[in-house]
Design an enzyme around this catalytic site. Structure first.
Site, PDB file in Angstrom:
ATOM      1  N   THR A   8     -48.507   4.693   3.393  1.00  0.00           N
ATOM      2  CA  THR A   8     -48.517   6.084   3.833  1.00  0.00           C
ATOM      3  C   THR A   8     -49.912   6.637   3.571  1.00  0.00           C
ATOM      4  OG1 THR A   8     -46.162   6.306   3.326  1.00  0.00           O
ATOM      5  CG2 THR A   8     -47.439   8.345   3.498  1.00  0.00           C
TER       6      THR A   8
ATOM      7  N   LYS B  17     -44.304   6.460  -3.286  1.00  0.00           N
ATOM      8  CA  LYS B  17     -44.559   7.879  -3.048  1.00  0.00           C
ATOM      9  C   LYS B  17     -43.339   8.653  -3.543  1.00  0.00           C
ATOM     10  CE  LYS B  17     -43.041   7.341   1.780  1.00  0.00           C
ATOM     11  NZ  LYS B  17     -43.426   7.527   3.195  1.00  0.00           N
TER      12      LYS B  17
ATOM     13  N   ASN C 105     -39.770   8.126  -2.266  1.00  0.00           N
ATOM     14  CA  ASN C 105     -39.094   6.864  -2.589  1.00  0.00           C
ATOM     15  C   ASN C 105     -38.699   6.762  -4.060  1.00  0.00           C
ATOM     16  OD1 ASN C 105     -39.306   6.024   0.058  1.00  0.00           O
ATOM     17  ND2 ASN C 105     -41.223   4.929  -0.259  1.00  0.00           N
TER      18      ASN C 105
ATOM     19  N   ASP D 110     -45.548   1.005  -0.844  1.00  0.00           N
ATOM     20  CA  ASP D 110     -45.281   2.335  -0.271  1.00  0.00           C
ATOM     21  C   ASP D 110     -44.691   3.264  -1.330  1.00  0.00           C
ATOM     22  OD1 ASP D 110     -45.391   4.174   1.821  1.00  0.00           O
ATOM     23  OD2 ASP D 110     -43.321   3.783   2.424  1.00  0.00           O
TER      24      ASP D 110
ATOM     25  N   ASP E 245     -36.592   1.914  -1.127  1.00  0.00           N
ATOM     26  CA  ASP E 245     -37.295   1.612   0.128  1.00  0.00           C
ATOM     27  C   ASP E 245     -38.321   0.491  -0.029  1.00  0.00           C
ATOM     28  OD1 ASP E 245     -38.348   1.506   2.631  1.00  0.00           O
ATOM     29  OD2 ASP E 245     -38.777   3.643   2.794  1.00  0.00           O
TER      30      ASP E 245
END
Length: 412
Positions: free
Chosen positions: A248, A208, A211, A206, A227
């Site tokens: 995501t 992105k 984060n 994840d 995260d």
């Protein structure tokens, strides 16, 4: 940034020939915390480092209860071992099964974050076990560090480093100047962290901008990867392929969408998306319609049109192209990305033009657009709810009138 992309597990698109995505219910989604409950009155501008869902506490109940009483009740929820060592300062985030508070070590006065996870629920227990499995194994300057853990029968308290420097793109907008050299310095730190994770058999899944946080507000601050709620940790000798559909939407790699077993190369695809945004303030793949978005990703079609792309070097574009490759076997690894000429040279041979104006304008435009979309969606839901309530009231009135007429007929 406000109204940023929330963590959402992909939904299967309709009317697509490929069976793209198996529907997976998210274990813990985070959204903006509208409550902003502070343990101490330390100001109203503390930005939550971890997004959180809307609070459903009645505002009237909050107003009627004295602050000191609320503070005492909130602190009473913490294990005495935690409060004996840390001063609870402020609630900075909340999720379906967790709360994140800013604390201060009583002896050293060092600030930390404590993530409190309710493990009495199966979903909370699974998320906690997954995150702890990763954080207990990692120790790297560009990865958020787990300090210590307190466990009870129903809760786990994870004490972690507190990143106070804000999100990556918030810093870019505030900075006033941003060049390709700045971009390569950012990416070098992130790639160092990702290479370390992949060496340990850990895939973040994840990655992105939300984060990627700065450790402190200073100009020399490092960037930290945070995260690990969706991370996958593989022990040596385990099958390196993963199958869970997660991530995501705008950052999901094509092989995840077609439900193929995948490797840590999905992190490299996400870094390609981040690099594209970093140099332009726009997304390579974006559409409010999930089906169209997934089709874009599957084709791997994006363009370098519009500002500031004419001012971006060919080396930078080559770096992105080698990451946004649909075939994962042709995608650069973290090690190869760190050796790419654009990163190695720190963009010395490329344009040093200040890209800040175009990037910040695009970022702000996108944030504004997403906020408007969110408000529109909320308004639509509110309108539907109002209509539903109105129709229910009409039906109830009609039933009362029918009942009254029936009673009159019986009595007459």
């Amino acid at each position: 940034m406000g109204c940023g992309t929330s963590k959402v597990l992909p939904e299967p698109p309709k009317n697509v020939h490929l069976d793209l995505v198996k529907k997976v219910e998210p274990s813990s989604g985070y959204k903006t915390d509208v409550c902003k409950l502070f343990i101490k009155g330390e100001g109203d501008a503390i930005k939550s480092a971890i997004p959180s869902p809307p609070c459903y506490t009645s505002p009237h109940a909050e107003q009627s209860e004295p602050r000191k009483t609320r503070v005492a009740k909130y602190r009473a929820k913490f294990d005495p071992r935690v409060t004996a060592k840390y001063d609870i300062k402020a609630l900075i985030g909340r999720g379906s099964f967790s709360r994140v508070v800013r604390v201060e070590h009583k002896a050293t006065k060092q600030p930390y974050a404590i993530k409190l996870i309710e493990t009495k629920y199966r979903e909370g227990r699974e998320v906690c076990e997954s995150e702890l499995c990763v954080l207990r194994r990692v120790r790297h300057t560009n990865i958020i560090q787990l300090i210590e853990v307190f466990e009870t029968q129903e809760r786990v308290y994870m004490v972690m480093e507190l990143a106070t420097g804000g999100e990556l793109f918030d810093r870019i907008i505030a900075k006033g100047s941003f060049t390709e050299r700045d971009a390569t310095r950012v990416l070098q730190m992130v790639l160092d962290g990702v290479k370390y994770l992949h060496t340990l058999g850990i895939t973040h899944r994840d990655l992105k901008p939300e984060n990627l946080l700065y450790y402190h507000p200073g100009m020399d601050s490092k960037i930290m990867i945070t995260d690990f709620g969706l991370a996958s940790a593989r022990k040596k000798g385990d099958d390196c392929l993963m199958k869970t559909t997660c991530g995501t939407p705008e950052y999901i790699a094509p092989e995840i969408l077609v439900r193929k077993p995948y490797t840590n190369s999905v992190d490299m695809w996400a870094l390609g998306v981040i690099s594209y945004i970093l140099l332009s303030g726009t997304m390579p793949f974006e559409d409010e319609n999930r089906t169209r978005l997934y089709r874009q990703i599957l084709k791997g079609k994006y363009s370098y049109s519009g500002e500031p792309w004419p001012s971006v070097s060919n080396l930078a574009k080559d770096f992105i192209d080698r990451l946004l490759t649909v075939d994962p076997s042709d995608r650069m690894t973290a090690f190869q990305a760190l050796k790419h000429p654009w990163v190695v040279s720190m963009a010395a041979s490329s344009s040093m033009k200040n890209l800040h104006r175009s990037i910040s304008q695009n970022l702000l435009k996108r944030a504004s657009s997403r906020c408007q979309s969110t408000k529109s969606a909320q308004s639509t839901r509110s309108s539907r709810s109002t209509k539903s309530n109105k129709s229910r009231r009409v039906r109830e009135r009609e039933l009362r009138e029918l009942n009254l007429r029936y009673q009159q007929q019986c009595n007459g």
